[in-house]
Motif scaffolding. Structure first.
Motif, PDB file in Angstrom:
ATOM      1  N   PHE A 373       3.847   4.572  -7.559  1.00 40.91           N
ATOM      2  CA  PHE A 373       2.886   5.539  -7.774  1.00 40.91           C
ATOM      3  C   PHE A 373       1.540   4.827  -7.533  1.00 40.91           C
ATOM      4  CE2 PHE A 373      -0.405   7.667 -10.191  1.00 40.91           C
ATOM      5  CZ  PHE A 373      -0.179   8.993  -9.944  1.00 40.91           C
ATOM      6  N   GLY A 374       1.568   3.700  -8.259  1.00 44.43           N
ATOM      7  CA  GLY A 374       0.236   2.789  -8.329  1.00 44.43           C
ATOM      8  C   GLY A 374       0.045   2.377  -6.829  1.00 44.43           C
ATOM      9  N   ARG A 375       1.064   2.012  -6.018  1.00 41.77           N
ATOM     10  CA  ARG A 375       0.681   1.547  -4.825  1.00 41.77           C
ATOM     11  C   ARG A 375       0.622   2.968  -3.648  1.00 41.77           C
ATOM     12  NH1 ARG A 375       5.865  -1.390  -2.276  1.00 41.77           N
ATOM     13  NH2 ARG A 375       4.762  -3.296  -2.981  1.00 41.77           N
ATOM     14  N   GLY A 376       0.792   4.296  -4.106  1.00 41.35           N
ATOM     15  CA  GLY A 376       0.670   5.361  -3.344  1.00 41.35           C
ATOM     16  C   GLY A 376      -1.105   5.500  -3.310  1.00 41.35           C
ATOM     17  N   ILE A 377      -1.463   5.565  -4.867  1.00 43.95           N
ATOM     18  CA  ILE A 377      -2.741   5.715  -5.098  1.00 43.95           C
ATOM     19  C   ILE A 377      -3.760   4.751  -4.463  1.00 43.95           C
ATOM     20  CG2 ILE A 377      -4.722   6.304  -6.708  1.00 43.95           C
ATOM     21  CD1 ILE A 377      -2.556   8.665  -6.173  1.00 43.95           C
ATOM     22  N   GLY A 378      -3.298   3.473  -4.789  1.00 41.31           N
ATOM     23  CA  GLY A 378      -3.840   2.341  -4.182  1.00 41.31           C
ATOM     24  C   GLY A 378      -4.023   2.210  -2.636  1.00 41.31           C
ATOM     25  N   ALA A 379      -2.928   3.085  -2.048  1.00 44.73           N
ATOM     26  CA  ALA A 379      -3.029   2.982  -0.616  1.00 44.73           C
ATOM     27  C   ALA A 379      -4.025   3.923  -0.147  1.00 44.73           C
ATOM     28  CB  ALA A 379      -1.673   3.591   0.004  1.00 44.73           C
TER      29      ALA A 379
END
Length: 428
Positions: A373-379
């Motif tokens: 999830f963090g990677r998706g928003i960080g994306a």
């Protein structure tokens, strides 16, 4: 939830490498398999930021669209990570890890044959699914295999493999762009990204499923009580999932805002050539490697949460100096070390922390969701930095989004409990 007890917070030997001397053979095999996988994973991901300047010139792509390719890769990795985490809870950590490595290796190779930016975008998105899944399965595998008193140092040391993979990508860039035209060199860069597929041979032969996971999966198959992908959003686990997802968002958003665009920042606003910028990236990478190792030790010595709080503050201070002060290129080169140190070192506590927050039957799903999830928003940060850089300097854009990310990281980490020393058990 599984019953848990607290082990001694530290082992008799609290040095950084003390854990390795006391490792069993299965622990060492898992350690080296995951370290190699994470290094190759880092190499695969960092190839695109290194060739982004060539892609922009070759296909006349604007900075926002070029950043979108990085964003799409990370968004896809978020879905892949959650899916792989759920799969790891049902079929096992090792089998899931093998599948994800083969997946992202194959699509990295396809990137080398892309004929236009749209094809490259699709290949990078598909690569991202396996890229995200590899971390989810590997981090749980490591967390469950390594004993509690060594978990922070072992998992954190594995995380340092990312810096080695990043360094390998930079060396490959320097060599290939020196030996051949840029129009050919970038394709060879992606071709090298297929090498992780060879790791599957080692995994199949030497790495076994952790006992705590095997017992829990077998019990679930016998009773028919298989974990639901939605259980991490119920009861008291929901608060953990929300805060852990914000921690992962902040730490990755800051990291990607910096590392994705620094190569471009050096060649445009600092007017360095691709080859001459290698030394600046080397300082960043060496600092990153040192940060991973120190963070691993710090995580076991002082705790996961303390690591996040200290390093997020350090990252904020260095990012401000690196992007906002009128520094000479020589000083900027020196500052690359602490930038890499603080912007990477906190990752050393992330795998162990997420492993310890969830019960065994939900560990893959919970860890896979929160981190990705963090990677998706960080994306979104590579795209947003690129987009904002069209109306302000790239340095300003990097600084703005990195600072927002690290504030979120600090506040969310402050709201979660310390998990250092937690012993993992098979669920009853």
């Amino acid at each position: 939830m599984s019953s848990t007890t607290n082990a001694a917070a530290t082992a008799a030997d609290t040095s950084l490498t003390g854990f390795y001397r006391d490792m069993t053979l299965p622990e060492r095999r898992t350690f080296w398999a995951c370290a190699t996988g994470w290094a190759l994973d880092g190499m695969d991901f960092m190839i695109y930021p290194l060739v982004i300047g060539t892609i922009i010139k070759l296909w006349n792509v604007d900075a926002g669209a070029a950043g979108l390719a990085g964003t799409v890769t990370l968004l896809a990795s978020a879905l892949g990570g959650w899916g792989a985490g759920y799969l790891a809870d049902r079929i096992g950590r090792v089998r899931t890890l093998q599948f994800t490595i083969l997946w992202f290796s194959f699509f990295s190779l396809l990137c080398a044959f892309a004929q236009n930016f749209e094809q490259l975008l699709i290949c990078r998105a598909l690569l991202g699914i396996g890229f995200g899944g590899e971390w989810a399965a590997g981090a749980v595998l490591m967390g469950e295999t390594i004993r509690a008193q060594y978990r922070g140092r072992a998992v954190g040391s594995v995380q340092s493999g990312w810096a080695i993979g990043w360094g390998a990508a930079v060396l490959a860039q320097a060599a290939l762009f020196s030996l051949m035209p840029a129009e050919e060199a970038w394709r060879w860069m992606f071709g090298i990204g297929a090498l992780p597929a060879l790791l599957v041979l080692y995994l199949r032969s030497y790495v076994k499923e952790p006992e705590v996971s095997a017992q829990t999966i077998k019990r679930g198959q016998t009773s028919g009580d298989r974990p639901s992908i939605l259980e991490i959003f119920r009861g008291p686990i929901l608060k953990v999932t929300i805060l852990a997802s914000l921690v992962a968002t902040g730490c990755q958003g800051g990291y990607y805002a910096i590392t994705f665009w620094v190569p471009r920042f050096l060649t445009t606003e600092r007017h360095l050539s691709i080859v001459s910028s290698t030394g600046y990236l080397a300082a960043l990478i060496v600092g990153s490697f040192a940060g991973y190792l120190v963070g691993a030790w710090f995580s076991d010595r002082f705790g996961r949460r303390s690591l996040f709080l200290v390093f997020s503050l350090g990252a904020m201070a260095v990012v401000l100096a690196y992007t906002q002060l009128p520094l000479s290129n020589e000083i900027l080169w020196v500052l690359g070390f602490p930038l890499g140190f603080f912007a990477s070192g906190y990752f050393s506590g992330m795998g162990a922390f997420l492993t310890e927050l969830y019960p065994t039957r939900l560990r893959g799903s919970g860890q896979g969701f929160c981190y990705n999830f963090g990677r998706g928003i960080g994306a979104l940060f590579p795209f947003l930095v690129g987009y904002l850089s069209q109306t302000t300097s790239l340095a300003n854009a990097i600084c703005i989004f990195a600072m927002v990310a690290y504030v979120v990281f600090f506040l969310a980490a402050y709201g979660l409990p310390e998990t250092r020393g937690k012993v993992l058990h098979a669920d009853a």
